[in-house]
Motif scaffolding. Structure first.
Motif, short mmCIF file in Angstrom:
data_model
loop_
_atom_site.label_atom_id
_atom_site.label_comp_id
_atom_site.label_asym_id
_atom_site.label_seq_id
_atom_site.Cartn_x
_atom_site.Cartn_y
_atom_site.Cartn_z
N ILE A 1 -5.00 -0.53 -0.06
CA ILE A 1 -4.09 -1.40 -0.81
C ILE A 1 -4.54 -2.84 -0.68
CG2 ILE A 1 -1.68 -2.07 -1.15
CD1 ILE A 1 -0.90 0.48 0.43
N THR A 2 -4.67 -3.52 -1.78
CA THR A 2 -5.08 -4.93 -1.76
C THR A 2 -3.88 -5.83 -1.50
OG1 THR A 2 -4.72 -5.29 -4.13
CG2 THR A 2 -6.89 -4.43 -3.45
N ASP A 3 -4.16 -7.05 -1.10
CA ASP A 3 -3.09 -8.03 -0.89
C ASP A 3 -2.33 -8.28 -2.19
OD1 ASP A 3 -3.73 -8.30 1.77
OD2 ASP A 3 -4.97 -10.09 1.49
N GLU A 4 -3.06 -8.27 -3.30
CA GLU A 4 -2.42 -8.50 -4.60
C GLU A 4 -1.44 -7.37 -4.92
OE1 GLU A 4 -5.67 -8.74 -4.04
OE2 GLU A 4 -5.91 -10.93 -4.25
N GLU A 5 -1.81 -6.14 -4.59
CA GLU A 5 -0.91 -5.00 -4.85
C GLU A 5 0.33 -5.09 -3.98
OE1 GLU A 5 -3.54 -1.20 -6.20
OE2 GLU A 5 -3.97 -1.96 -4.19
N TYR A 6 0.14 -5.45 -2.71
CA TYR A 6 1.30 -5.63 -1.82
C TYR A 6 2.24 -6.70 -2.38
CZ TYR A 6 -0.11 -2.81 2.26
OH TYR A 6 -0.41 -1.77 3.11
N GLU A 7 1.64 -7.80 -2.84
CA GLU A 7 2.45 -8.91 -3.34
C GLU A 7 3.22 -8.52 -4.60
OE1 GLU A 7 1.62 -13.38 -5.04
OE2 GLU A 7 0.61 -12.80 -3.16
N GLU A 8 2.56 -7.81 -5.51
CA GLU A 8 3.24 -7.41 -6.74
C GLU A 8 4.36 -6.41 -6.47
OE1 GLU A 8 3.34 -8.52 -9.72
OE2 GLU A 8 1.92 -10.06 -9.16
N PHE A 9 4.15 -5.53 -5.50
CA PHE A 9 5.22 -4.59 -5.17
C PHE A 9 6.42 -5.33 -4.57
CE2 PHE A 9 7.36 -1.54 -2.27
CZ PHE A 9 7.79 -0.64 -3.23
N TYR A 10 6.13 -6.33 -3.76
CA TYR A 10 7.21 -7.16 -3.21
C TYR A 10 8.02 -7.80 -4.35
CZ TYR A 10 9.56 -11.29 -1.38
OH TYR A 10 10.50 -12.24 -1.11
N LYS A 11 7.32 -8.35 -5.32
CA LYS A 11 8.01 -8.98 -6.45
C LYS A 11 8.84 -7.97 -7.23
CE LYS A 11 4.53 -12.62 -7.01
NZ LYS A 11 3.45 -13.15 -7.86
N HIS A 12 8.31 -6.74 -7.32
CA HIS A 12 9.02 -5.68 -8.05
C HIS A 12 10.35 -5.34 -7.38
CE1 HIS A 12 9.91 -1.99 -10.15
NE2 HIS A 12 9.83 -1.31 -9.02
N ILE A 13 10.36 -5.20 -6.05
CA ILE A 13 11.60 -4.78 -5.39
C ILE A 13 12.55 -5.94 -5.11
CG2 ILE A 13 10.59 -2.72 -4.34
CD1 ILE A 13 10.46 -4.27 -1.68
N SER A 14 12.00 -7.15 -5.01
CA SER A 14 12.84 -8.30 -4.60
C SER A 14 13.26 -9.18 -5.76
CB SER A 14 12.07 -9.15 -3.59
OG SER A 14 10.97 -9.80 -4.22
N HIS A 15 12.55 -9.11 -6.88
CA HIS A 15 12.77 -10.04 -8.00
C HIS A 15 12.54 -11.48 -7.56
CE1 HIS A 15 14.24 -6.98 -10.78
NE2 HIS A 15 14.96 -6.51 -9.79
N ASP A 16 11.69 -11.66 -6.58
CA ASP A 16 11.36 -12.99 -6.07
C ASP A 16 9.92 -13.28 -6.46
OD1 ASP A 16 10.81 -15.27 -4.65
OD2 ASP A 16 11.19 -14.41 -2.66
N TRP A 17 9.70 -14.36 -7.20
CA TRP A 17 8.35 -14.65 -7.68
C TRP A 17 7.54 -15.45 -6.68
CZ3 TRP A 17 5.92 -14.34 -12.84
CH2 TRP A 17 6.47 -13.28 -13.59
N ASN A 18 8.14 -15.87 -5.57
CA ASN A 18 7.36 -16.46 -4.49
C ASN A 18 6.65 -15.35 -3.73
OD1 ASN A 18 8.21 -19.34 -4.56
ND2 ASN A 18 10.22 -18.44 -4.23
N PRO A 19 5.45 -15.58 -3.24
CA PRO A 19 4.80 -14.56 -2.42
C PRO A 19 5.56 -14.39 -1.11
CG PRO A 19 3.54 -16.61 -2.39
CD PRO A 19 4.63 -16.79 -3.41
N PRO A 20 5.52 -13.19 -0.52
CA PRO A 20 6.21 -13.00 0.76
C PRO A 20 5.51 -13.78 1.88
CG PRO A 20 4.88 -11.08 0.24
CD PRO A 20 4.81 -11.98 -0.96
N LEU A 21 6.26 -14.09 2.92
CA LEU A 21 5.67 -14.79 4.07
C LEU A 21 4.81 -13.84 4.89
CD1 LEU A 21 5.74 -17.53 5.68
CD2 LEU A 21 7.51 -16.46 7.10
N GLU A 22 5.32 -12.63 5.08
CA GLU A 22 4.61 -11.63 5.88
C GLU A 22 5.09 -10.25 5.51
OE1 GLU A 22 1.86 -10.70 7.30
OE2 GLU A 22 1.92 -12.48 8.59
N LYS A 23 4.27 -9.25 5.82
CA LYS A 23 4.63 -7.86 5.50
C LYS A 23 4.33 -6.97 6.69
CE LYS A 23 0.15 -6.55 3.61
NZ LYS A 23 -0.54 -7.76 4.04
N MET A 24 4.91 -5.77 6.69
CA MET A 24 4.59 -4.77 7.71
C MET A 24 4.69 -3.39 7.08
SD MET A 24 6.25 -4.21 11.51
CE MET A 24 5.55 -5.68 12.22
#
Length: 641
Positions: free
Chosen positions: A264-287
């Motif tokens: 999984i690329t960082d871009e994929e992680y970021e887009e999935f975050y945006k999908h579930i959160s409806h937040d267009w800012n990138p996440p600070l951190e993931k796990m």
């Protein structure tokens, strides 16, 4: 079947919101498609969840899809789903008004923003108003929908001019169609009827949607040999390929949490975050975690980089979503993450969970309790290991929420205590941890000193701190309401007691017994004169420069707590506090002289009142009669000049 067409006006806040969206998000036009696809996905999620207890609701239509249809000639784009659909009343409630609390506050925040001409895209999703983003690109929007619980369809139309029409119509299948008549485009504008444009947007923003996003696309295929025109030697004459149209699924539909982290690329992680959160800012951190053992489950959690506007609204949704074997069970899953960590966004997929689970069962489910415990543990590990810059960003946004866990999560309060930060009298505006404070304590210092209030400057200069500063002791400056509950819940840290600078005896200085005796009659007289306001009058061990301050008992209510309680409309019993006076101050010596000369001198009572009011003002309190206080100070100045 048809019904009478009704015309309604949008509620005022909807009109304001649409104006902001259409005029402020023009440079981010393509978000409309992501929002419409997300809404379609949510509608199917709701239907699938309902079908767990009512399988008949699906009928013969159990293959879920989201279809995009474009018409280049007529400049239209449609997004169609076979989800739960809406009734007439639901259309009115969901589109004609914005029921979500906090929306007006959101509008006010945007209006007062320094960036008056821009609106961050993340706000659209956060406030559940993504549908209105369609008007960024559309001159007219038509919604045709039929609820899974209804035989009737509903048609809604608007040109975004402040009004909309609604009528009952025939619709054979359940679900929703949203048809956009697109605005005229300039030469360099994106054409949202072009196939490659739709492909790009879906791949970028909606690749992880759990249902196929389908579009009928043009493809080139070889002409079968038996259909080709050939010459006398059997060689093809003319074209050997032809163009055909067929359905294609544009998104991968892969559950990202079930994939290998290395794939999984960082871009994929970021887009999935945006999908579930409806937040267009990138996440600070993931796990991203896979738990194995007696039970197995996958989890993917994110810490946002920005706090949402409705962070402290009581009806704000928890950020966790629960799946079972990749089947959506519920969002807003408070059972997976405590309320004070509700800002964390993420997904848990627990294959061993009962698909018919209800909230009541969840609360008692041992597996869910185990998942929650492990997730919280991992969150603390993640926060503890953040580098300083990231942690400072996190704490600025979510520190207040984190503190709320100390009085509510007994099991983890020590871990939270390690993470909280405070400015101090010696930290030069920087926030430090309790551990740093303890490491910096003076060798003769036995307690951790703190003071609470709502103004940092006032606290920094509080008379209550004079003796502590004189000894070069550091004091924690606590400026948030939640801090009052924090200090009640952690009476000590690292075996050092927390001690309020304004309550109880500080035991730093010994009162001069001779002076105490010399002032005892005056203090008794002051106490009788002010018995409605003060519980006791005594020599102060806190004061060095100021003449007076008010203190409380060790386990009494602080002045700030009293202020908080009153501000929230709660009845607060009248608090009598201790008036502490500085027997080394020249003002007190002069009052003593007047008292010993003439106890009936009317000026005495006036001076007592002034001393009390000065103590009240110094801690940020409100005096009863500001006009009288102002007059008394003016009179004293006139006599002195």
């Amino acid at each position: 079947m048809g019904g009478k067409k009704e015309t309604h006006q949008f509620k005022t806040e909807v009109q304001q919101l649409m104006h902001l969206i259409v005029n402020s998000l023009y440079s981010n036009k393509e978000i409309f498609l992501r929002e419409l696809i997300s809404n379609a996905s949510d509608a199917i999620d709701k239907l699938r969840f309902k079908a767990q207890t009512n399988p008949d609701i699906l009928g013969k239509d159990s293959e879920f899809f989201i279809r995009i249809i474009t018409d280049t000639q007529n400049k239209t784009l449609a997004v169609i789903d076979n989800g739960i659909g809406m009734t007439h009343d639901e259309v009115m409630d969901n589109i004609g008004t914005i029921a979500k609390s906090g929306t007006m506050a959101f509008l006010e925040t945007i209006k007062q923003s320094k960036q008056e001409n821009t609106l961050s895209p993340e706000l659209i999703g956060q406030f559940g108003v993504g549908f209105y983003s369609a008007f960024i690109v559309a001159k007219k929007v038509t919604v045709i929908t039929r609820s899974a619980d209804s035989d009737n369809g509903v048609k809604w139309e608007s040109t975004g001019d402040g009004s909309y029409s609604i009528e009952d119509v025939e619709k054979a299948e359940r679900g929703t169609e949203i048809i956009l008549e697109l605005k005229e485009t300039e030469k360099d504008d994106t054409d949202f009827t072009e196939e490659w444009t739709i492909r790009r947007i879906v791949k970028q923003h909606s690749d992880f949607v759990s249902y196929p996003v389908i579009m009928n696309v043009e493809k080139t295929e070889p002409i079968p040999d038996n259909e080709q025109i050939k010459d006398k030697d059997g060689k093809p004459v003319g074209e050997t390929n032809r163009k055909v149209r067929e359905d294609e699924t544009l998104n991968s539909m892969k559950a990202i949490w079930a994939r290998n982290k290395s794939d999984i690329t960082d871009e994929e992680y970021e887009e999935f975050y945006k999908h579930i959160s409806h937040d267009w800012n990138p996440p600070l951190e993931k796990m991203h975690m896979k738990f194995e053992g007696v039970t197995e489950y996958n989890a993917l959690i994110y810490i946002p980089s920005k706090a949402p506007f409705d962070m402290f609204n009581q009806d704000r949704k928890n950020g966790m979503q629960l799946y079972c074997k990749r089947v959506f069970i519920m969002d807003d899953c408070k059972e997976l993450m405590p309320e004070y960590l509700g800002f964390i966004q993420g997904v848990v997929d627990a294959p061993d969970l009962n698909l018919n689970v209800s909230r009541e069962i969840l609360q008692q489910d041992r597996l869910v309790n185990n998942i929650r415990k492990n997730l919280v543990k991992k969150v603390f590990e993640l926060l503890t290991n953040l580098d300083k810059d990231k942690f400072d960003t996190f704490y600025q946004e979510f520190g207040q929420s984190l503190k709320a866990g100390i009085p509510t999560d007994f099991e983890n309060k020590d871990k939270i205590a390690d993470l909280i930060r405070y400015k101090t009298t010696k930290s030069n505006g920087q926030s430090i941890s309790l551990k740093e404070y303890v490491d910096r304590m003076k060798p003769d210092q036995k307690e951790i000193y703190y003071i609470t209030g709502d103004n940092l400057v006032s606290l920094m200069n509080s008379p209550h701190l004079e003796a502590l500063k004189d000894r070069d002791y550091e004091v924690l400056l606590m400026t948030e309401p939640v801090d009052e509950w924090v200090v009640q819940s952690i009476p000590e840290y690292n075996k050092k007691k927390l001690k309020s600078a304004e309550k109880g005896d500080l035991d730093l200085e010994k009162v001069d017994e001779k002076k105490k005796d010399a002032y005892s009659s005056l203090f008794e007289f002051i106490k009788k004169s002010m018995e409605e306001k003060v519980k006791e009058v005594k020599p102060s061990t806190r004061l060095k420069n100021s003449v007076s301050c008010l203190s409380g008992e060790d386990f009494g209510m602080s002045a700030y707590m009293e202020k908080i309680m009153k501000a929230t409309g709660q009845d607060v019993p009248k608090q009598k506090r201790v008036l502490e006076l500085n027997v080394e101050h020249p003002v007190l010596a002069k009052i003593k002289t007047i008292f010993e000369t003439d106890t009936k001198n009317p000026a005495l009572k006036e001076y007592f009142g002034l001393i009390y009011d000065l103590a009240l003002i110094s801690e940020g309190g409100k005096i009863e009669n500001p006009s009288k206080f102002s007059q008394a100070v003016s009179d004293l100045m006139a006599k002195a000049i």
